[in-house]
Write an enzyme that holds these catalytic residues in place. Sequence first.
Site, PDB file in Angstrom:
ATOM      1  N   ASN A   1     -11.227  27.377 -40.802  1.00  0.00           N
ATOM      2  CA  ASN A   1     -10.877  28.813 -40.140  1.00  0.00           C
ATOM      3  C   ASN A   1     -11.836  29.566 -40.082  1.00  0.00           C
ATOM      4  O   ASN A   1     -13.107  29.302 -40.276  1.00  0.00           O
ATOM      5  CB  ASN A   1      -9.627  29.330 -41.215  1.00  0.00           C
ATOM      6  CG  ASN A   1      -8.817  30.263 -40.217  1.00  0.00           C
ATOM      7  OD1 ASN A   1      -9.154  31.032 -39.539  1.00  0.00           O
ATOM      8  ND2 ASN A   1      -7.432  29.937 -40.434  1.00  0.00           N
TER       9      ASN A   1
ATOM     10  N   ASN B   1      -1.300  26.780 -42.390  1.00  0.00           N
ATOM     11  CA  ASN B   1      -2.468  27.912 -42.461  1.00  0.00           C
ATOM     12  C   ASN B   1      -2.525  28.568 -43.814  1.00  0.00           C
ATOM     13  O   ASN B   1      -2.225  29.310 -44.061  1.00  0.00           O
ATOM     14  CB  ASN B   1      -2.269  28.987 -41.364  1.00  0.00           C
ATOM     15  CG  ASN B   1      -3.538  29.708 -41.325  1.00  0.00           C
ATOM     16  OD1 ASN B   1      -4.559  29.673 -42.059  1.00  0.00           O
ATOM     17  ND2 ASN B   1      -3.375  31.016 -40.511  1.00  0.00           N
TER      18      ASN B   1
ATOM     19  N   CYS C   1      -6.084  31.951 -43.790  1.00  0.00           N
ATOM     20  CA  CYS C   1      -6.063  33.239 -42.670  1.00  0.00           C
ATOM     21  C   CYS C   1      -6.811  34.488 -43.607  1.00  0.00           C
ATOM     22  O   CYS C   1      -6.186  34.835 -44.502  1.00  0.00           O
ATOM     23  CB  CYS C   1      -4.763  33.703 -41.965  1.00  0.00           C
ATOM     24  SG  CYS C   1      -5.146  34.960 -40.848  1.00  0.00           S
TER      25      CYS C   1
HETATM   26  C1  LIG Z   1      -8.157  35.666 -31.963  1.00  0.00           C
HETATM   27  C2  LIG Z   1      -8.091  34.322 -32.814  1.00  0.00           C
HETATM   28  C3  LIG Z   1      -6.650  34.234 -33.465  1.00  0.00           C
HETATM   29  C4  LIG Z   1      -6.646  33.171 -34.485  1.00  0.00           C
HETATM   30  N1  LIG Z   1      -5.321  32.895 -34.916  1.00  0.00           N
HETATM   31  C5  LIG Z   1      -4.963  31.733 -35.827  1.00  0.00           C
HETATM   32  C6  LIG Z   1      -3.768  31.515 -36.237  1.00  0.00           C
HETATM   33  O1  LIG Z   1      -2.842  32.140 -35.931  1.00  0.00           O
HETATM   34  N2  LIG Z   1      -3.897  30.560 -37.368  1.00  0.00           N
HETATM   35  C7  LIG Z   1      -4.852  29.898 -37.523  1.00  0.00           C
HETATM   36  O2  LIG Z   1      -4.821  29.114 -38.335  1.00  0.00           O
HETATM   37  N3  LIG Z   1      -6.134  30.200 -37.206  1.00  0.00           N
HETATM   38  C8  LIG Z   1      -6.420  31.040 -36.270  1.00  0.00           C
HETATM   39  N4  LIG Z   1      -7.433  31.525 -35.599  1.00  0.00           N
HETATM   40  C9  LIG Z   1      -8.635  30.629 -36.165  1.00  0.00           C
HETATM   41  C10 LIG Z   1      -9.074  29.532 -35.264  1.00  0.00           C
HETATM   42  O3  LIG Z   1      -7.974  28.543 -34.953  1.00  0.00           O
HETATM   43  C11 LIG Z   1     -10.097  28.492 -35.489  1.00  0.00           C
HETATM   44  O4  LIG Z   1     -10.032  28.151 -36.844  1.00  0.00           O
HETATM   45  C12 LIG Z   1     -11.492  29.369 -35.727  1.00  0.00           C
HETATM   46  O5  LIG Z   1     -11.709  30.465 -34.724  1.00  0.00           O
HETATM   47  C13 LIG Z   1     -12.718  28.666 -35.730  1.00  0.00           C
HETATM   48  O6  LIG Z   1     -12.883  27.857 -34.465  1.00  0.00           O
HETATM   49  P1  LIG Z   1     -13.681  28.303 -33.219  1.00  0.00           P
HETATM   50  O7  LIG Z   1     -15.105  28.784 -33.660  1.00  0.00           O
HETATM   51  O8  LIG Z   1     -13.654  27.101 -32.122  1.00  0.00           O
HETATM   52  O9  LIG Z   1     -12.954  29.260 -32.610  1.00  0.00           O
HETATM   53  C14 LIG Z   1      -7.813  32.404 -34.721  1.00  0.00           C
HETATM   54  C15 LIG Z   1      -8.950  32.560 -34.180  1.00  0.00           C
HETATM   55  C16 LIG Z   1      -9.218  33.572 -33.273  1.00  0.00           C
HETATM   56  C17 LIG Z   1     -10.341  33.926 -32.594  1.00  0.00           C
END
Ligand SMILES: Cc1cc2nc3c(=O)[nH]c(=O)nc-3n(C[C@H](O)[C@H](O)[C@H](O)COP(=O)(O)O)c2cc1C
Length: 303
Positions: free
Chosen positions: A192, A127, A130
């Site tokens: 992300n 990652n 972030c």
């Molecule tokens: C509550 C939360 C925690 C997340 N934690 C991480 C993480 O620890 N590492 C990471 O690479 N992405 C993290 N993400 C990003 C998600 O993996 C994803 O890339 C992003 O939410 C877009 O996809 P979505 O619209 O389907 O949620 C997080 C997202 C959310 C909502």
Amino acid sequence: MANLKVNIGNLEFKNPVLTASGTFGYGIEYADFMDLTEIGGIFVKGTTIHHREGNDYPRMAETPSGMLNAVGLQNKGVDYFISDIYPKIKDIDTNMMVNVSGSTIEDYVACAAKVNELERIPAIELNISCPNVKQGGMAFGTNPNSAAEVVKAVREVYKKTLIVKLSPNVTDITEIARAVEAEGADAVSLINTLMGMAIDAERRLPLLSTITGGLSGACVKPIALRMVYQTSKAVKIPVIGLGGISNATDAIEFILAGATAIQIGTYNFIDPAISAKVVKGINEYLDRFGYSSVKDLIGNLQC
Ligand SMILES: Cc1cc2nc3c(=O)[nH]c(=O)nc-3n(C[C@H](O)[C@H](O)[C@H](O)COP(=O)(O)O)c2cc1C
């Protein structure tokens, strides 16, 4: 029934549906809602070399158009993962993968080296994107040189499938993708979260303690699709697409745009069994259009 298998590097997935890091815990939390072995793989929550408390509360906010979070990579560190989590997830019959985060290159390398020793973890997702950590995190993913530097260092110690997760908070995501491909990434995943912000006008306060945070959910899908489409044309390695996927049709759109596999994130909070449903929906689509393999759909956009 069509063949749903896809490959990333040497790694085979039983189907292209994966769950996104930070939205599916360690997988086991969801075992009461669905059969974890029905999906192609699980990216466990962001893991760092040391324990992290994450950011102050409030760190999640719902807006009328998407979710904002600034969790800040809260986790108990990689040694806790190895001693307490790995034994519980290592025999789940799907690809269990670790999302590795860090603030410095040394952190990433040390964490990746430890995960490399775990026999039943066939891949990591690095990652470098972030938006919620003050130091490091997205800083690596917004510049091709620093993205290349961290991937190069990790590639030296990490011998299995290396997936690099990219930030959408850049002008041209394809140049970052090309930079990490050149340093030995086996695949890229995108996107992300996008940097966003929400304000409570009555209290004249931001909704998040960090003021800004990462936006996710259905509202980001058109941006994610566009970036997956552009990136899949710019690199030779597979692209894993995510951002706002909430049903099988969304997943198929990403595959048509060029994604070899997809991840489901925020929608897991709405329907904890969504990923297994998406596998079934992809299969029905393939049968309906007479495709014998999902691989025939990848990048098969009629334009
Ligand atoms: C509550 C939360 C925690 C997340 N934690 C991480 C993480 O620890 N590492 C990471 O690479 N992405 C993290 N993400 C990003 C998600 O993996 C994803 O890339 C992003 O939410 C877009 O996809 P979505 O619209 O389907 O949620 C997080 C997202 C959310 C909502």
